[in-house]
Motif scaffolding. Sequence first.
Motif, short mmCIF file in Angstrom:
data_model
loop_
_atom_site.label_atom_id
_atom_site.label_comp_id
_atom_site.label_asym_id
_atom_site.label_seq_id
_atom_site.Cartn_x
_atom_site.Cartn_y
_atom_site.Cartn_z
N ASN A 298 0.84 -1.21 0.00
CA ASN A 298 0.00 0.00 0.00
C ASN A 298 0.87 1.26 0.00
O ASN A 298 2.09 1.19 0.17
N ASP A 299 0.22 2.39 -0.17
CA ASP A 299 0.94 3.66 -0.28
C ASP A 299 1.63 4.08 1.02
O ASP A 299 2.60 4.84 0.99
N ASN A 300 1.12 3.61 2.15
CA ASN A 300 1.79 3.95 3.40
C ASN A 300 3.20 3.40 3.42
O ASN A 300 4.17 4.09 3.75
N LEU A 301 3.32 2.15 3.06
CA LEU A 301 4.64 1.52 3.00
C LEU A 301 5.49 2.21 1.94
O LEU A 301 6.67 2.53 2.18
N ALA A 302 4.90 2.42 0.78
CA ALA A 302 5.65 3.00 -0.34
C ALA A 302 6.18 4.39 -0.01
O ALA A 302 7.33 4.73 -0.32
N SER A 303 5.36 5.18 0.64
CA SER A 303 5.81 6.54 0.95
C SER A 303 6.89 6.52 2.02
O SER A 303 7.79 7.37 2.00
N GLY A 304 6.80 5.58 2.93
CA GLY A 304 7.88 5.44 3.91
C GLY A 304 9.21 5.15 3.21
O GLY A 304 10.25 5.73 3.54
N ALA A 305 9.14 4.28 2.22
CA ALA A 305 10.34 3.94 1.47
C ALA A 305 10.83 5.13 0.66
O ALA A 305 12.04 5.40 0.59
N MET B 14 6.48 1.75 -6.29
CA MET B 14 5.06 2.03 -6.51
C MET B 14 4.22 1.43 -5.39
O MET B 14 4.64 0.51 -4.70
N GLY B 15 3.02 1.98 -5.20
CA GLY B 15 2.19 1.57 -4.08
C GLY B 15 0.82 1.12 -4.53
O GLY B 15 0.61 0.72 -5.68
N PHE B 16 -0.08 1.17 -3.60
CA PHE B 16 -1.47 0.87 -3.90
C PHE B 16 -2.37 1.69 -2.97
O PHE B 16 -2.12 1.75 -1.76
N GLY B 17 -3.36 2.32 -3.53
CA GLY B 17 -4.31 3.06 -2.70
C GLY B 17 -4.53 4.50 -3.15
O GLY B 17 -5.60 5.04 -2.99
N ASP B 18 -3.48 5.09 -3.73
CA ASP B 18 -3.53 6.51 -4.07
C ASP B 18 -4.06 7.34 -2.92
O ASP B 18 -5.10 8.00 -3.02
N PHE B 19 -3.34 7.29 -1.82
CA PHE B 19 -3.72 8.09 -0.66
C PHE B 19 -3.50 9.56 -0.98
O PHE B 19 -2.72 9.90 -1.88
N PRO B 20 -4.16 10.44 -0.25
CA PRO B 20 -4.10 11.86 -0.60
C PRO B 20 -2.68 12.42 -0.71
O PRO B 20 -2.42 13.28 -1.53
N PHE B 21 -1.77 11.90 0.10
CA PHE B 21 -0.43 12.49 0.08
C PHE B 21 0.44 11.95 -1.05
O PHE B 21 1.51 12.49 -1.31
N SER B 22 -0.02 10.90 -1.70
CA SER B 22 0.85 10.25 -2.67
C SER B 22 1.24 11.16 -3.83
O SER B 22 2.32 11.04 -4.39
#
Lengths: 358, 358
Positions: free
Chosen positions: A267-274, A292-300
């Motif tokens: 998910n994007d939480n993990l991806a953004s941490g990386a 790349m992540g999954f979810g398209d969270f607002p901060f992505s």
Amino acid sequence: MRNTAKHAAEEEPHTRLRRNSGRVTLRDVADHLGISQISVSRYFQDPERVSGSLRERIAQAVAQLGYVPNLVAGGLASAHSRVIGMVIPNISGPIFAATIQSFSDAVTAHGYQLLLASSYFSGEQEENAVRGLLGWSPAALVLTSHFHTQATEAMLARTSVPVIETWDYQARRKPWQVGFSHPEVGRMAARHLLERGYRRIAFVQNSAAGDFSALERRDGFAEVMREHGREPRFHVPQEAQPAHAGREALFALLDGPDPADAIVFANDNLASGALLAAQRAGIAVPQRVALMGFGDFPFSEMLTPGLTTIRPPARQMGVLAAELIFARLDAVQAGKERAGAVRRPKALACELIVREST
Amino acid sequence: MRNTAKHAAEEEPHTRLRRNSGRVTLRDVADHLGISQISVSRYFQDPERVSGSLRERIAQAVAQLGYVPNLVAGGLASAHSRVIGMVIPNISGPIFAATIQSFSDAVTAHGYQLLLASSYFSGEQEENAVRGLLGWSPAALVLTSHFHTQATEAMLARTSVPVIETWDYQARRKPWQVGFSHPEVGRMAARHLLERGYRRIAFVQNSAAGDFSALERRDGFAEVMREHGREPRFHVPQEAQPAHAGREALFALLDGPDPADAIVFANDNLASGALLAAQRAGIAVPQRVALMGFGDFPFSEMLTPGLTTIRPPARQMGVLAAELIFARLDAVQAGKERAGAVRRPKALACELIVREST
DNA sequence: TTGTACGCGTTATCAT
DNA sequence: ATGATAACGCGTACAA
């Protein structure tokens, strides 16, 4: 008006002490106007069912006495309450936010209320939540995905409460599902990265062990990789917090003689941490490694570089789930004739959002 | 066992058709075992209240019949339900997420359930939500801040349901409050920027018109500015979406002969919108203009430059609100003796988080 | 420890 | 259009 032990002594012969909770009841309003309870009840169910003159008098009395309908009593009498239960792995957090929001809005718009519980991807917690929610005879129950304990499945099989599952899609499952295919998400990710020319691609699982849908995405990813003759790589984070887990995975997968050149995160939480960890460590994204992540969270989209991700139809799932539920409720109310008009939904699609990180 | 019109004909002389919802009841379990309902009821209230042998037999019958306690009936009989109502301006979204989460967890841990509604900063929607929630005779009701319609206040005054307000703090208000002072947040922001040497400082309001707490922050900001002989500036965004509103405010405040050198936003959503817009327009932050927000949303530290902000005790408010509620409930249950032991909470503090944007 | 009787406040059903 | 009465399923009060 009478206040304690109200309407007790007058009509009943064997007057014991009544328990009376002290709140203003339908009966108080009726007595106040010298009419019967049922007229007041009708007024609340549908004001058109009482005469215009009575309507006004009731409205005034209700305001004056501060009457608030007791939904508990109403629910008991009518055997169904205007409540809808929802169990979501995570109430807060960006993942399910849009689904909860849109669903909640629709529920409110229909005059229903939302009883919300979180499972934290734990079957046991979900089971408790389902038991509790069913205790309220909700008009419907919304769950997330198809992974439940046996006891939960048994409750679902026995109850007459309509159940819908979201964030998942299987065409033949008994509870109708409103969602998308997780394996397909994994396939999309693999295809995108292969097309871009990456070859040593890894998948990072969710640190939440109960997130089985994430494993379905992983399997879809692995499938496409093997079809293209590439052995997929995997990493299972030890860190519990997503940002830390993402960081851990990044370093683990870049370490050694054959480092990954692209990483798909659950998910994007993990991806953004990386992504942040890469930035701080001076690791060029996507030149040295694509993320790349999954979810398209607002901060992505706010990160630099912007995070490539796959956007689930989060809002749409809430809207569609609500539509389905209320269509079914309406159909039941209108008699069986139109009950067949409610159709099982089709699978929704996810969207690949390409930004700079790949 | 009897299934339709169960336990009807045998004992009642004037047997009409019973309504019977079809679900398994306490009575079915009792009949199955040849004991009375009340024993089964006691088993659910406190298993210790029935003998060990009976306990086992009941447990088995419950499992076999698939009995799920009817909380609606229980709530009516006992005049209080194990539900807690909560009204929050925005269920999803990062602002209240941590408060909802921590409160929800505590509620669940105590075996209660959460009935959640959103008001979207609208007094009218809040009023409807409160009316609906009170209809369930919740064990407690949690609202956000002290801004309500008259009708809402009237309901709160009349109900015997304990009410708590969060995200706000006034030492003397009737519903106890669990939160912090909004004006103080505004003062902190102004002091921080003045200390850093900024002088032409503006405050950007929330685009949600009903967010009166944000206006309290603005007023605290203005107060300190004037104390320091600086005239505060303001901007009221027209754009509805926070990111766009932030962008709009940034350009509006930098335009003209005397541009702002620092901007305080009503929340991090607005601030991050401005930060991104600045980045894209090549406006140096904080060199040309410093930006700060409120909320410390998860993404605020992930931006470049990191967003300076003020972090409210979001988690703590949920935890404390729950503690207060359950302490009160326990006190009532244990008799009035210990009711006085529950103390009104003190104000919680916000924390200034300095990052690179100021 | 277990049981009997009945009320909680509303709506369904039937009657006028 | 309005009313009388009996459920709905459980917990409280009191009794044994």
